[in-house]
Design an enzyme around this catalytic site. Structure first.
Site, PDB file in Angstrom:
ATOM      1  N   ARG A   1      14.516 -13.802 -30.923  1.00 38.31           N
ATOM      2  CA  ARG A   1      14.503 -14.001 -29.477  1.00 38.31           C
ATOM      3  C   ARG A   1      15.333 -15.235 -29.148  1.00 38.31           C
ATOM      4  O   ARG A   1      15.076 -16.320 -29.668  1.00 38.31           O
ATOM      5  CB  ARG A   1      13.047 -14.214 -29.027  1.00 38.31           C
ATOM      6  CG  ARG A   1      12.875 -14.099 -27.539  1.00 38.31           C
ATOM      7  CD  ARG A   1      11.429 -13.823 -27.179  1.00 38.31           C
ATOM      8  NE  ARG A   1      10.549 -14.955 -27.346  1.00 38.31           N
ATOM      9  CZ  ARG A   1       9.574 -15.258 -26.502  1.00 38.31           C
ATOM     10  NH1 ARG A   1       9.366 -14.522 -25.447  1.00 38.31           N
ATOM     11  NH2 ARG A   1       8.781 -16.273 -26.728  1.00 38.31           N
TER      12      ARG A   1
ATOM     13  N   THR B   1      17.553 -17.450 -23.232  1.00 35.68           N
ATOM     14  CA  THR B   1      17.501 -16.275 -22.338  1.00 35.68           C
ATOM     15  C   THR B   1      16.210 -15.474 -22.532  1.00 35.68           C
ATOM     16  O   THR B   1      15.888 -14.624 -21.703  1.00 35.68           O
ATOM     17  CB  THR B   1      18.675 -15.325 -22.627  1.00 35.68           C
ATOM     18  OG1 THR B   1      18.522 -14.832 -23.971  1.00 35.68           O
ATOM     19  CG2 THR B   1      20.016 -16.020 -22.488  1.00 35.68           C
TER      20      THR B   1
ATOM     21  N   ASP C   1       2.639 -19.538 -31.199  1.00 36.88           N
ATOM     22  CA  ASP C   1       3.731 -18.803 -31.838  1.00 36.88           C
ATOM     23  C   ASP C   1       3.189 -18.122 -33.093  1.00 36.88           C
ATOM     24  O   ASP C   1       2.873 -18.782 -34.084  1.00 36.88           O
ATOM     25  CB  ASP C   1       4.869 -19.763 -32.185  1.00 36.88           C
ATOM     26  CG  ASP C   1       6.089 -18.998 -32.682  1.00 36.88           C
ATOM     27  OD1 ASP C   1       5.972 -18.242 -33.679  1.00 36.88           O
ATOM     28  OD2 ASP C   1       7.159 -19.139 -32.080  1.00 36.88           O
TER      29      ASP C   1
ATOM     30  N   ASP D   1       5.132 -18.778 -36.445  1.00 40.63           N
ATOM     31  CA  ASP D   1       4.917 -20.125 -36.973  1.00 40.63           C
ATOM     32  C   ASP D   1       3.511 -20.277 -37.534  1.00 40.63           C
ATOM     33  O   ASP D   1       3.304 -20.910 -38.573  1.00 40.63           O
ATOM     34  CB  ASP D   1       5.146 -21.167 -35.876  1.00 40.63           C
ATOM     35  CG  ASP D   1       6.633 -21.417 -35.627  1.00 40.63           C
ATOM     36  OD1 ASP D   1       7.453 -21.022 -36.480  1.00 40.63           O
ATOM     37  OD2 ASP D   1       6.965 -21.991 -34.583  1.00 40.63           O
TER      38      ASP D   1
HETATM   39  N1  URA Z   1       5.724 -14.701 -29.354  1.00 43.93           N
HETATM   40  C1  URA Z   1       4.713 -15.448 -29.859  1.00 43.93           C
HETATM   41  O1  URA Z   1       4.660 -15.679 -31.064  1.00 43.93           O
HETATM   42  N2  URA Z   1       3.780 -15.930 -29.024  1.00 43.93           N
HETATM   43  C2  URA Z   1       3.795 -15.698 -27.704  1.00 43.93           C
HETATM   44  O2  URA Z   1       2.905 -16.175 -26.991  1.00 43.93           O
HETATM   45  C3  URA Z   1       4.859 -14.928 -27.177  1.00 43.93           C
HETATM   46  C4  URA Z   1       5.802 -14.429 -28.022  1.00 43.93           C
END
Ligand code: URA
Length: 209
Positions: free
Chosen positions: A104, A108, A200, A203
């Protein structure tokens, strides 16, 4: 329009609360995310077709049920989707595993495809696309398009946490793909993260920042 189902089994909800907690470390997060995926697949596969088979028990012959050999595959969207694969394979150990790499763009928020490796008979398989977070729906839609372009016909999207925006985006663009989530959260925040979410997912699964 496709179906959107929240699997609110008590065990799923309990385990989801554990991984939402910011103090849950990598080892437990990884373990519990897979456990949730396993429980979700147990629920989702309720409609798998069965056929009759004759079996000899120690007591004699009987006609019983067996899975009718529908071919399955699990398709993690890299990298966070990897955190659900082992859970799915616990219940469906013979499933093939395909990979779709998306990243991602942090500015953007748009997804880009960088890697696709799939089973050769993808068109005959029922596919479980897995990704912990359905945020904007951009990666999911791109993964679904990548699969359709290569002949995939039957697929379901399995996520841990969904945002309403992501559910709508997938339902609008891919009305043939049913979506299953462990939770439907409130919204996306201004950075494209799900609130309250779990942060995330990649992560937290891999211990990166
Ligand atoms: N990706 C993630 O890992 N967490 C989110 O909250 C949104 C996208």
């Amino acid at each position: 329009m496709s179906k959107f189902t929240v699997l609110n089994h008590p065990l799923i909800q309990h385990k989801l609360t554990i991984i939402r907690n910011k103090d849950t470390g990598t080892r437990v997060f990884r373990e519990v995310a897979n456990e949730i995926a396993e429980l979700m697949v147990y629920e989702i596969t309720r409609d798998l077709p069965l056929e009759d088979v004759t079996v000899q028990t120690p007591m004699g012959e009987t006609v019983q049920k067996t899975l009718s050999g529908k071919k399955l595959a699990v398709i993690p969207i890299l990298r966070a989707g990897l955190g659900m694969v082992d859970g799915v394979l616990q219940l469906i150990p013979a499933a093939k595993v395909g990979h779709i790499g998306m990243y991602r763009d942090e500015k953007t928020l748009k997804p880009h495809e960088y890697f696709v490796k799939l089973p050769s008979d993808i068109e005959q398989r029922e596919l479980f696309i897995v990704d912990p977070m359905l945020a904007t729906g951009g990666s999911a839609n791109m993964a679904i398009e990548a699969l359709k372009k290569r002949g995939a016909q039957h697929m379901r999207l399995v996520v841990l946490v969904a945002a309403p925006e992501g559910v709508k985006a997938v339902q609008d663009q891919n009305p043939d793909v049913d979506i299953y989530a462990a939770a439907l959260d409130e919204k996306l925040n201004e950075n494209g993260y799900i609130f309250p979410g779990l942060g995330d997912a990649g992560d937290r699964l891999f211990g990166t920042k």
